[in-house]
Design a protein around this motif. Structure first.
Motif, PDB file in Angstrom:
ATOM      1  N   ALA A 213       0.656  -1.305  -0.048  1.00  0.00           N
ATOM      2  CA  ALA A 213       0.093   0.036  -0.114  1.00  0.00           C
ATOM      3  C   ALA A 213       1.015   1.293  -0.127  1.00  0.00           C
ATOM      4  CB  ALA A 213      -1.054   0.128   1.323  1.00  0.00           C
ATOM      5  N   GLU A 214       2.031   1.240   0.643  1.00  0.00           N
ATOM      6  CA  GLU A 214       2.839   2.395   0.759  1.00  0.00           C
ATOM      7  C   GLU A 214       3.486   2.669  -0.460  1.00  0.00           C
ATOM      8  OE1 GLU A 214       5.464   1.525   4.052  1.00  0.00           O
ATOM      9  OE2 GLU A 214       3.981   1.748   5.493  1.00  0.00           O
ATOM     10  N   MET A 220       2.052   6.089  -7.347  1.00  0.00           N
ATOM     11  CA  MET A 220       0.888   6.469  -8.177  1.00  0.00           C
ATOM     12  C   MET A 220       0.773   8.046  -7.911  1.00  0.00           C
ATOM     13  SD  MET A 220      -2.149   3.748  -7.758  1.00  0.00           S
ATOM     14  CE  MET A 220      -3.298   4.527  -8.940  1.00  0.00           C
ATOM     15  N   GLY A 221       1.368   8.525  -6.922  1.00  0.00           N
ATOM     16  CA  GLY A 221       1.125   9.857  -6.744  1.00  0.00           C
ATOM     17  C   GLY A 221       2.268  10.541  -7.451  1.00  0.00           C
ATOM     18  N   GLU A 229      -8.344   7.890  -7.497  1.00  0.00           N
ATOM     19  CA  GLU A 229      -7.441   6.730  -8.079  1.00  0.00           C
ATOM     20  C   GLU A 229      -6.703   6.153  -7.021  1.00  0.00           C
ATOM     21  OE1 GLU A 229      -7.486   7.826 -12.574  1.00  0.00           O
ATOM     22  OE2 GLU A 229      -5.972   8.967 -11.471  1.00  0.00           O
ATOM     23  N   ILE A 230      -5.960   6.778  -6.340  1.00  0.00           N
ATOM     24  CA  ILE A 230      -5.160   5.908  -5.581  1.00  0.00           C
ATOM     25  C   ILE A 230      -5.935   5.561  -4.297  1.00  0.00           C
ATOM     26  CG2 ILE A 230      -3.021   6.380  -3.547  1.00  0.00           C
ATOM     27  CD1 ILE A 230      -2.252   8.896  -5.363  1.00  0.00           C
ATOM     28  N   GLU A 231      -6.980   5.907  -3.835  1.00  0.00           N
ATOM     29  CA  GLU A 231      -7.821   5.174  -2.868  1.00  0.00           C
ATOM     30  C   GLU A 231      -8.236   3.997  -3.489  1.00  0.00           C
ATOM     31  OE1 GLU A 231     -10.345   8.434  -1.886  1.00  0.00           O
ATOM     32  OE2 GLU A 231      -9.296   9.505  -0.510  1.00  0.00           O
ATOM     33  N   ARG A 232      -8.810   4.035  -4.828  1.00  0.00           N
ATOM     34  CA  ARG A 232      -9.260   2.938  -5.438  1.00  0.00           C
ATOM     35  C   ARG A 232      -8.287   1.803  -5.350  1.00  0.00           C
ATOM     36  NH1 ARG A 232     -12.466   5.623  -4.419  1.00  0.00           N
ATOM     37  NH2 ARG A 232     -12.713   4.239  -2.763  1.00  0.00           N
ATOM     38  N   ALA A 309     -12.784   5.763 -10.254  1.00  0.00           N
ATOM     39  CA  ALA A 309     -12.540   7.023  -9.350  1.00  0.00           C
ATOM     40  C   ALA A 309     -13.780   7.911  -9.427  1.00  0.00           C
ATOM     41  CB  ALA A 309     -11.453   7.824  -9.782  1.00  0.00           C
ATOM     42  N   SER A 310     -14.558   7.658 -10.632  1.00  0.00           N
ATOM     43  CA  SER A 310     -15.604   8.402 -10.623  1.00  0.00           C
ATOM     44  C   SER A 310     -17.054   7.849 -10.045  1.00  0.00           C
ATOM     45  CB  SER A 310     -15.811   8.892 -12.058  1.00  0.00           C
ATOM     46  OG  SER A 310     -15.946   7.800 -13.038  1.00  0.00           O
TER      47      SER A 310
END
Length: 311
Positions: A213-214, A220-221, A229-232, A309-310
């Protein structure tokens, strides 16, 4: 040139497979790859980085030499600085270790173990509890449930004279880590009045967080993905863990596959497995295999409403 490129690519893939399988052949393959790959190339950086990780515990000086090769090209990588700090702490080069952890904590200020290791070394090894205290408090703010972080802060504030707070923290550390004998000894030292001299030896540890995750959040950032998108991608990783048991030997491979999966869901033009693999420093074939595993396990598809993301 073509033959050399083919050899490098083959060695890289074989080394990647050996790492994934935790094979004893991994070190030998990585050593070969480091010898034949062009200095500073993705293959060279991959080889030196993973040689460092394999050698770190038993041969910290050799690991540090490999890390220096990689840091010459990736000076903004916090994990490399933290690994260098661990190497030098194991070697007893505490001032160098502190410099490395300070750099890591500057690059990734939300990582509690960087602050913990920096503060702990300053308190115990450099006899500087005043300088250590802000870092140990920050580690506690970021990870308030971990007994080792609580215990280190308790030790530091006791040395600074706040015995009541130190006792509370030491008892909390003992409550959260009842099998750790150091916490009992810490409580007894504090109840005995504590002193301004360290009560423990200097030890540091690798971070215990979710490296997949890290890594995916960081990379991605850097690639310009949105927060949504990163949360997804993080949600996708959680769902994958819940769906099947995964052995994670190379978090970068899974992180790269998660990024590519989100790119597929979002139908990002021009995003290829090879490009994603290059940024994560892994072999494209490994990313392909892990993406196939994710796609099949979760029945993932372009525009998937679960991970768009949407949504």
């Amino acid at each position: 040139m073509d033959q050399r490129a083919s050899t490098v690519e083959e060695l890289w893939e074989r080394a990647e497979e050996a790492l994934e399988a935790s094979s004893e052949r991994a070190e030998g393959l990585l050593t070969q790859l480091a010898l034949v790959a062009e200095e500073g190339s993705d293959a060279s950086l991959f080889a030196h980085r993973h040689l460092a990780e394999l050698l770190l515990e038993d041969h910290p000086w050799r690991a540090a030499l490999h890390l220096r090769r990689v840091l010459g090209h990736c000076a903004e990588d916090d994990i490399l600085h933290a690994l260098m700090g661990l190497c030098h702490a194991l070697l007893g080069n505490y001032r160098v270790a502190v410099r490395s952890y300070r750099e890591a904590s500057t690059l990734a200020p939300q990582t509690p173990w960087y602050h913990h290791n920096l503060g702990h070394l300053m308190d115990i090894a450099l006899d500087d509890p005043v300088g250590a205290e802000p870092h140990l408090r920050r580690a506690y703010e970021l990870e308030p449930e971990h007994d080792e972080i609580i215990g280190s802060l308790a030790h530091c504030v006791a040395r600074l004279g706040d015995v009541d707070l130190a006792r509370q923290l030491a008892e909390l550390a003992q409550e959260k880590g009842p099998c750790n004998p150091d916490h009992r000894a810490l409580v007894e030292w504090i109840e005995g009045g504590a002193t301004d001299a360290p009560a423990a030896i200097a030890t540091v540890r690798r971070p215990s967080g979710d490296r997949v995750a890290e890594t995916v959040q960081l990379k991605m950032g850097e690639a310009g993905f949105s927060r949504a998108e990163i949360e997804r991608a993080t949600q996708l990783w959680s769902d994958m863990q819940a769906h099947c048991e995964l052995r994670v030997t190379k978090p970068e491979v899974l992180a790269a596959a998660l990024e590519y999966a989100i790119a597929v869901v979002e139908q990002r033009p021009g995003c290829t497995q090879a490009e994603v693999a290059r940024r994560y420093g892994v072999a494209p074939t490994s990313v392909s295999a892990r993406f196939a595993q994710i796609r099949n396990a979760l029945a993932l598809r372009p525009g998937d409403p679960r991970y768009a993301a949407s949504r």
